[in-house]
Scaffold this active site. Sequence first.
Site, PDB file in Angstrom:
ATOM      1  CG  ASP A 171      -4.131  -3.969  -5.379  1.00 29.83           C
ATOM      2  OD1 ASP A 171      -3.782  -3.314  -6.534  1.00 29.83           O
ATOM      3  OD2 ASP A 171      -5.377  -3.569  -4.783  1.00 29.83           O
ATOM      4  CG  HIS A 233      -3.890  -0.387  -2.240  1.00 28.82           C
ATOM      5  ND1 HIS A 233      -4.988  -0.258  -2.657  1.00 28.82           N
ATOM      6  CD2 HIS A 233      -3.567  -1.564  -1.641  1.00 28.82           C
ATOM      7  CE1 HIS A 233      -5.576  -1.375  -2.782  1.00 28.82           C
ATOM      8  NE2 HIS A 233      -4.783  -2.223  -1.911  1.00 28.82           N
ATOM      9  CG  HIS A 237      -5.629  -2.647   2.594  1.00 25.06           C
ATOM     10  ND1 HIS A 237      -6.405  -3.495   2.754  1.00 25.06           N
ATOM     11  CD2 HIS A 237      -4.900  -2.731   1.283  1.00 25.06           C
ATOM     12  CE1 HIS A 237      -6.730  -4.001   1.493  1.00 25.06           C
ATOM     13  NE2 HIS A 237      -5.806  -3.742   0.825  1.00 25.06           N
ATOM     14  CE1 TYR A 274     -10.137  -5.448   2.494  1.00 24.49           C
ATOM     15  CE2 TYR A 274     -10.349  -3.352   3.198  1.00 24.49           C
ATOM     16  CZ  TYR A 274      -9.730  -4.323   3.278  1.00 24.49           C
ATOM     17  OH  TYR A 274      -8.774  -5.010   4.272  1.00 24.49           O
ATOM     18  CG  HIS A 343      -3.503  -8.614  -3.826  1.00 21.39           C
ATOM     19  ND1 HIS A 343      -4.420  -9.498  -4.682  1.00 21.39           N
ATOM     20  CD2 HIS A 343      -3.883  -7.941  -3.070  1.00 21.39           C
ATOM     21  CE1 HIS A 343      -5.658  -8.605  -4.208  1.00 21.39           C
ATOM     22  NE2 HIS A 343      -5.250  -7.954  -3.561  1.00 21.39           N
TER      23      HIS A 343
END
Length: 463
Positions: A171, A233, A237, A274, A343
């Site tokens: 991510d 994504h 964020h 999340y 990540h």
Amino acid sequence: MVTKFLAIGLLGSALVALSDAAATKANQKAATTPSPTVDALLAVTSPAWLASITPITGLPTEVPSGTVPTGALATSIPGFNVSAYPTGWKTPPIDSDEVKAVISAIDWTKVPAAPTRTGKSNGDLVMTGYNENTDPYCWWSDTNCVKPKVDYLPEDIYYCPRPGDWGLTYDDGPFNPSDFSKLSDSPWAEPNLYNFLAAHNQKATLFYIGSNVVGFPAAAQRAIQDGLTICVHTWSHPQMTTKSNDEVVAEFYWTLRSIKESTGITPRCWRPPYGDVDDRVRAIAWQMGMRTIIWDEDTNDWNMPGDGGGNLSPNTVDGYFQGWIDAYKNGTDKTNGHIVLEHELNNATVSMAEKWLPTLQTTFNVVPVHECMNISNPYWEDNFVYATENGTASSSSASADPTTTDMSSALSTAPPASTETSNEDGALSASASAESQPTSGSSVMTVSSLSALMTAFFAVCLL
């Protein structure tokens, strides 16, 4: 497609009986509530509102083959129009003509009226007043729900069905050195991880933040040239359930636009920051052409000391990796494969990823998500046809290969309800209720399964 299904129907009751037996054997126990069939899902098409976006020149027009590019990346690339985008890392405006066009294209009667949630000053969500027992909107942050409460949305993809598969995902990319003030991070920025993946002949699924793509389009270009798979994504964020409907559209739109301009492709997949998603947000994403992908194993690597990180000991993260490896080797993890959250965020996460990848490759079948899900077309551009576990796709069209399918029609089989997941900010989420979390496998007749069943049927006839 209609002709194929009519032909299959002529096989009659024998094929029906065979399909029932095959589904039972594959899933080992019947689902209490089957996933919706492909025909029941809300129809979606390639986003017409992206048709006018012209990608930069020199991009691949199909899955790249041959030598993977390596070497340094430029901080900018000719032809990418940075000035066309809103301010990075902020909720983008909703009053542009482009965003308005998407809002007008959505059927809002198919967007559940879940309330817009509230976030606390520390970033947590206010969950007061939500009934987690009935979980009316399949809110992952509260219940880990992955099966929408409306039958026109597909179940989230959150694990690999085949035991031994490790769905490799990263991510928050592209990791841009200009976004960070610490010089120690610069050597770990892209193309560091991408070069490492190439050196180990490894593909992965990347979930891109639109603000990072605009800040480092050359890295996104490298990713598509490397044969890595790109998903959305969001732009900035956020916790997506805290955004209004129009703000959700804007978060998706500008990310999709930046990815198309820098790579030439339009993703059919996204991951909520999340893990924060409910049926309202899922429905908007689906109508914008994207299936929701979560995870069932979380490294919590983001929380290690590093730029933008936390205080989690790297030894703890090492323990997670070793525990997963040990569980598979000793036979206690044989129910299904996994989709694992990692990540490309900072020096700590990239170094941890590179530390463990060679060992993972000797233990698991490490693949991008589309491969373990047998999705040959993760993008709306159907000339990008990827290899899957059902076989290597060699056609330029998805319809030409009946053993593969696309992101919208690949439906997963649910692992046991005891699978424990945690959200991306490190807080362990509540266990899913019986109403929200499937407790056993489910089966759907896709083009792939029908093809396999026909082959088995004729084999039986020849005995």
